[in-house]
Motif scaffolding. Sequence first.
Motif, PDB file in Angstrom:
ATOM      1  N   GLY A 232       0.847  -1.185   0.000  1.00 18.30           N
ATOM      2  CA  GLY A 232       0.000   0.000   0.000  1.00 18.30           C
ATOM      3  C   GLY A 232       0.881   1.233   0.000  1.00 18.30           C
ATOM      4  N   PRO A 233       1.520   1.551   1.133  1.00 20.15           N
ATOM      5  CA  PRO A 233       2.422   2.709   1.149  1.00 20.15           C
ATOM      6  C   PRO A 233       3.683   2.511   0.322  1.00 20.15           C
ATOM      7  N   GLY A 234       4.107   1.259   0.115  1.00 18.48           N
ATOM      8  CA  GLY A 234       5.363   1.004  -0.582  1.00 18.48           C
ATOM      9  C   GLY A 234       6.539   1.494   0.239  1.00 18.48           C
ATOM     10  N   PHE A 235       7.540   2.056  -0.423  1.00 17.98           N
ATOM     11  CA  PHE A 235       8.661   2.710   0.266  1.00 17.98           C
ATOM     12  C   PHE A 235       8.167   4.076   0.763  1.00 17.98           C
ATOM     13  N   THR A 236       8.298   4.345   2.061  1.00 17.00           N
ATOM     14  CA  THR A 236       7.896   5.639   2.612  1.00 17.00           C
ATOM     15  C   THR A 236       8.948   6.110   3.590  1.00 17.00           C
ATOM     16  N   ALA A 237       9.320   7.385   3.489  1.00 17.16           N
ATOM     17  CA  ALA A 237      10.305   7.982   4.389  1.00 17.16           C
ATOM     18  C   ALA A 237       9.643   9.073   5.219  1.00 17.16           C
ATOM     19  N   TYR A 238       9.997   9.107   6.496  1.00 18.18           N
ATOM     20  CA  TYR A 238       9.464  10.094   7.431  1.00 18.18           C
ATOM     21  C   TYR A 238      10.615  10.811   8.138  1.00 18.18           C
ATOM     22  N   ASP A 239      10.324  12.011   8.617  1.00 15.53           N
ATOM     23  CA  ASP A 239      11.245  12.702   9.507  1.00 15.53           C
ATOM     24  C   ASP A 239      11.128  12.025  10.880  1.00 15.53           C
ATOM     25  N   PRO A 240      12.183  11.410  11.405  1.00 16.88           N
ATOM     26  CA  PRO A 240      12.059  10.690  12.673  1.00 16.88           C
ATOM     27  C   PRO A 240      11.802  11.599  13.866  1.00 16.88           C
ATOM     28  N   GLN A 241      12.040  12.900  13.720  1.00 15.94           N
ATOM     29  CA  GLN A 241      11.775  13.834  14.810  1.00 15.94           C
ATOM     30  C   GLN A 241      10.308  14.194  14.912  1.00 15.94           C
ATOM     31  N   SER A 242       9.628  14.323  13.759  1.00 15.94           N
ATOM     32  CA  SER A 242       8.264  14.845  13.759  1.00 15.94           C
ATOM     33  C   SER A 242       7.222  13.900  13.180  1.00 15.94           C
ATOM     34  N   PRO A 250       4.845   4.146  -3.901  1.00 12.87           N
ATOM     35  CA  PRO A 250       3.926   3.023  -3.669  1.00 12.87           C
ATOM     36  C   PRO A 250       4.070   1.938  -4.737  1.00 12.87           C
ATOM     37  N   LEU A 251       5.142   1.173  -4.655  1.00 15.12           N
ATOM     38  CA  LEU A 251       5.501   0.218  -5.709  1.00 15.12           C
ATOM     39  C   LEU A 251       4.961  -1.186  -5.478  1.00 15.12           C
ATOM     40  N   PHE A 252       4.673  -1.542  -4.241  1.00 18.73           N
ATOM     41  CA  PHE A 252       4.459  -2.946  -3.918  1.00 18.73           C
ATOM     42  C   PHE A 252       3.015  -3.390  -4.111  1.00 18.73           C
ATOM     43  N   GLN A 253       2.863  -4.626  -4.582  1.00 15.20           N
ATOM     44  CA  GLN A 253       1.559  -5.255  -4.759  1.00 15.20           C
ATOM     45  C   GLN A 253       1.435  -6.536  -3.938  1.00 15.20           C
ATOM     46  N   PHE A 254       2.370  -6.719  -2.989  1.00 17.61           N
ATOM     47  CA  PHE A 254       2.359  -7.929  -2.175  1.00 17.61           C
ATOM     48  C   PHE A 254       2.794  -7.578  -0.753  1.00 17.61           C
ATOM     49  N   GLU A 293      14.049  13.997  -6.058  1.00 21.98           N
ATOM     50  CA  GLU A 293      12.901  13.149  -5.783  1.00 21.98           C
ATOM     51  C   GLU A 293      13.346  11.691  -5.664  1.00 21.98           C
ATOM     52  N   ALA A 294      12.612  10.921  -4.871  1.00 21.01           N
ATOM     53  CA  ALA A 294      12.878   9.485  -4.788  1.00 21.01           C
ATOM     54  C   ALA A 294      12.564   8.829  -6.124  1.00 21.01           C
ATOM     55  N   GLU A 295      13.371   7.833  -6.487  1.00 20.60           N
ATOM     56  CA  GLU A 295      13.161   7.166  -7.769  1.00 20.60           C
ATOM     57  C   GLU A 295      13.671   5.731  -7.704  1.00 20.60           C
ATOM     58  N   VAL A 296      13.165   4.900  -8.602  1.00 19.32           N
ATOM     59  CA  VAL A 296      13.627   3.529  -8.717  1.00 19.32           C
ATOM     60  C   VAL A 296      14.954   3.519  -9.462  1.00 19.32           C
TER      61      VAL A 296
END
Length: 411
Positions: A232-242, A250-254, A293-296
């Motif tokens: 669903g979310p696939g690869f997702t990056a967050y700010d660990p502080q906030s 969102p690449l994944f189907q499994f 930007e994030a990319e494959v």
Amino acid sequence: MMQSSRLLWVVAILALIATEASGQEWSRFRGRDGAGSSDADSIPTEWTSRDYVWRIPLSGIGHSSPVVWGDYVYVSSATQDDAQRYLCCIDATDGHAVWQRTFPSPTFDLGNATAFDAATPVVDEQRVYIVWANPKECILQALDRRHGKTIWQRDMGPIDSEHGFGTSPILYEDSLIQLCDNKGSSWLAALDCKTGQTRWKVERTTVKTTYSTPLIYYPAGGNPQLITVGWGPGFTAYDPQSGRQLWQLPLFQFRSVGSPLVAGGLVFAAVGTGGRGRQMFAVRPGDSAKGTEAEVAYEITQSMPYVPTPIAHDNLLFIWGDSGVVQCIDVATGTVHWRERVGGNYYGSPVRVNDRLYCISRDGVVTVLAAARQFQVLAQNDLEEPSHSTPAIAGGKMFLRTFTHLMAVGE
């Protein structure tokens, strides 16, 4: 002059102690940053049951991995008939139990090939943190690591999963971070290590339960990123502080079971279903400070893992498949150097010690390969009991966990 020399001697001793202490830490699943790597020079390639430093029985059974801080090993387990949970602190020197805590828990349907204990604890200088989950509750708990006394406990709400709960917590500075992707309400949260109070919590939209463990990525010249993967979310990056989302692919189907890995500035992760890997990508993370930007970067299309997490060494990525097919690829390009069958079936992930790879099969056989561009099987060591776990390396020892035992080899 004598006082000056004495001062220098004391400083040198303190520096040596600090260096030794830092080498005693394998604080989370697959060690520092989830990389699974150690440069210890005392781990044998081949051994027999006579070579263990110690071998001890555990209460119940478990699939989690041991973690280590200083002279203490922490390992969790549970009984299959009543789901009673255990956390044990073990002296790394001789294997005696320093303390053990017992926690009652309701039973529920786990499905096949799993256990009530699957999530690996995480430990810091003061506390050891555990997570237990079932359809009624998700319990995060901090205990004093020297005495086992509960410092705080939080119920984060119910989970809805076909195969129990397996996502391990991680630490970032003074925050405990827990991912909980399931068929119900999914979330990612950071809790204050000292008090257990929520610092931030973000909702996630997921398709099925995630069992992978997040990591913290430290880009050169950039800010840390909390990397998660899931259906669903696939690869997702967050700010660990906030908890603010930084980028998403969102690449994944499994389903995501194996954990992400960072190597050569790329993030690698695989997903699958039905006991085999179905998709695997190498992703170049986004960086707002640089305006990228994030990319494959590329996709891996053969012999993908479902449960085992890959491992890297010297610009090489080693992908250990569930059915015993291992391949070595170039980190930067994905070029395959070799692909060979080593035998066995695997739920545990490989770890690296210097130029060797170690991985425990479900039958409890530790296959040792050369971490090199040329394929070479160095040894196969039988633990004489099934295992779904991943080794830990600290203080000159490798700690290996089977269903009902913990053992140490090395110094």
